[in-house]
Design a protein around this motif. Sequence first.
Motif, PDB file in Angstrom:
ATOM      1  N   LEU A  84      -5.679 -26.319 -48.337  1.00  0.00           N
ATOM      2  CA  LEU A  84      -5.682 -24.965 -47.428  1.00  0.00           C
ATOM      3  C   LEU A  84      -4.897 -24.824 -46.332  1.00  0.00           C
ATOM      4  CD1 LEU A  84      -9.383 -23.757 -48.254  1.00  0.00           C
ATOM      5  CD2 LEU A  84      -7.560 -23.162 -49.449  1.00  0.00           C
ATOM      6  N   THR A  85      -5.098 -26.162 -45.690  1.00  0.00           N
ATOM      7  CA  THR A  85      -4.280 -26.094 -44.306  1.00  0.00           C
ATOM      8  C   THR A  85      -2.713 -25.853 -44.452  1.00  0.00           C
ATOM      9  OG1 THR A  85      -4.106 -28.427 -44.331  1.00  0.00           O
ATOM     10  CG2 THR A  85      -6.029 -27.484 -43.307  1.00  0.00           C
TER      11      THR A  85
ATOM     12  N   LEU B 178      -2.580 -15.267 -47.777  1.00  0.00           N
ATOM     13  CA  LEU B 178      -3.635 -15.421 -48.667  1.00  0.00           C
ATOM     14  C   LEU B 178      -5.013 -15.113 -48.019  1.00  0.00           C
ATOM     15  CD1 LEU B 178      -4.403 -16.616 -51.598  1.00  0.00           C
ATOM     16  CD2 LEU B 178      -4.788 -18.899 -50.379  1.00  0.00           C
ATOM     17  N   THR B 179      -5.789 -14.188 -49.002  1.00  0.00           N
ATOM     18  CA  THR B 179      -7.116 -14.022 -48.694  1.00  0.00           C
ATOM     19  C   THR B 179      -8.108 -14.877 -49.343  1.00  0.00           C
ATOM     20  OG1 THR B 179      -6.821 -11.941 -48.042  1.00  0.00           O
ATOM     21  CG2 THR B 179      -8.930 -12.487 -48.751  1.00  0.00           C
ATOM     22  N   ILE B 180      -9.053 -15.806 -48.569  1.00  0.00           N
ATOM     23  CA  ILE B 180      -9.952 -16.762 -49.178  1.00  0.00           C
ATOM     24  C   ILE B 180     -11.325 -15.931 -49.318  1.00  0.00           C
ATOM     25  CG2 ILE B 180     -11.345 -18.805 -48.780  1.00  0.00           C
ATOM     26  CD1 ILE B 180      -9.030 -19.812 -47.692  1.00  0.00           C
TER      27      ILE B 180
ATOM     28  N   ILE C  10     -10.599 -14.378 -44.151  1.00  0.00           N
ATOM     29  CA  ILE C  10     -11.796 -15.155 -44.662  1.00  0.00           C
ATOM     30  C   ILE C  10     -12.684 -14.114 -45.061  1.00  0.00           C
ATOM     31  CG2 ILE C  10     -13.341 -17.112 -44.303  1.00  0.00           C
ATOM     32  CD1 ILE C  10     -11.186 -18.155 -42.360  1.00  0.00           C
TER      33      ILE C  10
ATOM     34  N   PHE D 110      -8.771 -22.032 -39.448  1.00  0.00           N
ATOM     35  CA  PHE D 110      -8.057 -20.970 -39.378  1.00  0.00           C
ATOM     36  C   PHE D 110      -8.331 -19.955 -38.301  1.00  0.00           C
ATOM     37  CE2 PHE D 110      -8.128 -22.591 -43.879  1.00  0.00           C
ATOM     38  CZ  PHE D 110      -6.999 -22.837 -43.823  1.00  0.00           C
TER      39      PHE D 110
ATOM     40  N   GLU E 211      -0.617 -20.273 -45.666  1.00  0.00           N
ATOM     41  CA  GLU E 211      -1.186 -18.913 -44.916  1.00  0.00           C
ATOM     42  C   GLU E 211      -2.318 -18.307 -44.950  1.00  0.00           C
ATOM     43  OE1 GLU E 211       1.375 -15.231 -42.664  1.00  0.00           O
ATOM     44  OE2 GLU E 211       2.138 -16.306 -44.591  1.00  0.00           O
ATOM     45  N   ILE E 212      -3.349 -18.550 -44.256  1.00  0.00           N
ATOM     46  CA  ILE E 212      -4.559 -17.813 -44.608  1.00  0.00           C
ATOM     47  C   ILE E 212      -4.820 -16.620 -43.658  1.00  0.00           C
ATOM     48  CG2 ILE E 212      -6.931 -18.204 -44.777  1.00  0.00           C
ATOM     49  CD1 ILE E 212      -5.408 -19.744 -46.953  1.00  0.00           C
ATOM     50  N   SER E 213      -4.800 -15.255 -44.096  1.00  0.00           N
ATOM     51  CA  SER E 213      -4.971 -14.042 -43.257  1.00  0.00           C
ATOM     52  C   SER E 213      -6.081 -13.662 -43.173  1.00  0.00           C
ATOM     53  CB  SER E 213      -3.757 -13.044 -43.914  1.00  0.00           C
ATOM     54  OG  SER E 213      -2.504 -13.566 -43.751  1.00  0.00           O
TER      55      SER E 213
ATOM     56  N   ALA F 147      -7.658 -16.187 -38.355  1.00  0.00           N
ATOM     57  CA  ALA F 147      -7.857 -15.555 -39.447  1.00  0.00           C
ATOM     58  C   ALA F 147      -9.091 -14.636 -39.138  1.00  0.00           C
ATOM     59  CB  ALA F 147      -7.723 -15.919 -40.706  1.00  0.00           C
TER      60      ALA F 147
ATOM     61  N   LEU G 293     -14.165 -23.189 -42.087  1.00  0.00           N
ATOM     62  CA  LEU G 293     -12.840 -22.221 -42.276  1.00  0.00           C
ATOM     63  C   LEU G 293     -12.518 -21.632 -41.085  1.00  0.00           C
ATOM     64  CD1 LEU G 293     -13.647 -20.705 -45.743  1.00  0.00           C
ATOM     65  CD2 LEU G 293     -12.082 -22.559 -45.397  1.00  0.00           C
TER      66      LEU G 293
END
Length: 633
Positions: A128-129, A60-62, A136, A165, A132-134, A168, A161
């Motif tokens: 969010l934790t 995911l992209t935030i 930010i 992460f 999978e955050i790729s 990321a 963030l």
Amino acid sequence: MDADTPLSLLRRYWGYDSFRPLQPRIIESVLNGHDTLGLLPTGGGKSLTFQIPALLLPGLTIVVTPLISLMKDQVDNLRGRGIPAAALHSGLSRAEHRLALDRARLGKIKILYLSPEKLQSSTLTDNLTLMEISLIVVDEAHCISQWGYDFRPSYLKIALLRRLFPNAPILALTASATPEVAGDIMERLEFRGRTVFSATFSRPNISYIVRYADHKPQMLLRVLRGTAGSAIVYTRSRRRTREVAGMLAAEGISADYYHAGLAAEDKNDKQNRWKAGEVRVMVATNAFGMGIDKPDVRTVIHIDPPSSLEEYYQEAGRAGRDGKPAFAVLITSQSDKATLTRRLNESFPDKDTIRKVYEHAGNFLEVAVGSGYNSLYEFNFPLFCERFGFRPPIARNSLLLLSRAGYIEYVDEVATRSRVMVIMNKHELYSLRLDLVTDQVLQLLLRTYTGLFADYVHISEELLASRLHLSPQQVYESMINLGRLHAIHYVPRKNTPYILYTTSRELPKHIQLPRSVYEDMRTRMSRRIDAVRQFIFDAGHCRVNSMLEYFGEKPQSPCGTCDVCRRNNRYLNTADLQRLRDGILYLAAQPTHTTIDYIASQLSVRPSVLLPVIRALLDEGTITIDGDRISKA
């Protein structure tokens, strides 16, 4: 099947065959895992620099961005292209919020937009934790810098963030930042390395013009009547947006007004009518423009001086995003010098006044000394000013300085949409005896919105009113009536400021404003205002070069297109002649009666300067002359 590349995705989803300058380098930097700062001008294609990496990266992209309307537009745009995206902001119901989080957790979306205020919720960060955050992304990144012109305390939460992460990369994007602000952005986002891609701040197709006038409305009319196409007029007062739009309409110029205090439905309607060309001129505060993608704005006019060149550059840069000739006109008078000085003093009231605002706010909210920590209060700002005799700019800026000092967090006007939940069972509901209008409203409400019996649902009184051919006030009164009958629970929309006490309430004598919050910030604002004063009132220096130097660039020659350069007739090289040709061809294509004198007035040159270029265009057969009228062939 070949692996996807940035270019193949650009072609498949957006239909473009090539990137704009700097886009490929920013995308490559992000895909290589580097923290990256992108300084791209308004209309420079910032969104693609994270939307394409989001499709290539796993997970995911935030994207943190301050404007709800911008989130909605981008999410709708992405979904329309077949790219799964969602947004989390204060305007959602609990059910909508849960659905978006569930989809993100299950990997059913690629891009999740967040408002910075959402990061204050531990529930959200806990969710969010689990994902999978790729990548930010921080849009409008200048808002995180305390040295910037538009600092927002809520942006400081974004650094959380990075800690949640650490693997990321962060992509920070803004259209305007001085070297000092750019360094502060990277420091506050805890950048690993200093990878910066910066486009020139020069916009050669925009002619920057300052017009001096004792009577600004008359000059405004003259500018608008002398130009064609869509326009924005910026003013700093909500009241003046209505007054100026009314004056233009009375003079036969199609105009509407826009400011942050309007209901969301009104904003959308006004914005859509302007974008569709049904309204020519939008008179607005700076609430209008961010995220507005209308490429054919021909003229942006400021009738009040901006407080910084960053602000002016962003707003003026909404002209000519299609690359065609456009005008940025600033109408000023000698009194604006005093206005800029007063604005500085209002932004930094004396410290005793700030302490009084703090003390009276606590009394107004009935927060006892030693209590209030981490408590949130609705704050009726107009009533507060009226009760204690504070001028609104002084009170508002005092509260913002107290926020920067860490005593409170003042949130100015959070817009909430109207919500309804049906609390009566269906049998009782249908047995109610109602007057005709209330019955019509109830029936349409039930037909239009689903889920009313289970949760609060956002509604639009304007939508219901238009479908029933009623006024919004009649719909509102019907809702109140249904609420009195305990058929529904109705929460009308409102714009509500809030105060969050980040420490327990102190005695005024203990309120200390650090040098970094008060003296240093005041000095920086003074420098910004001095730069604006020079830009406006120094008629001997190229306007564009004044801006470029402010943003840290070293221009090699005058722009040739601003009013100062045109007055000096600095059309000596090929590039300058090409700008003249483009301007003549653009104006010759308009339906207005175009003459040499008219073109000269629009391009701010003497007719004699135009004659050689017009002769060349006639020889080429590019234009024709019928009598005194010049037309594109």
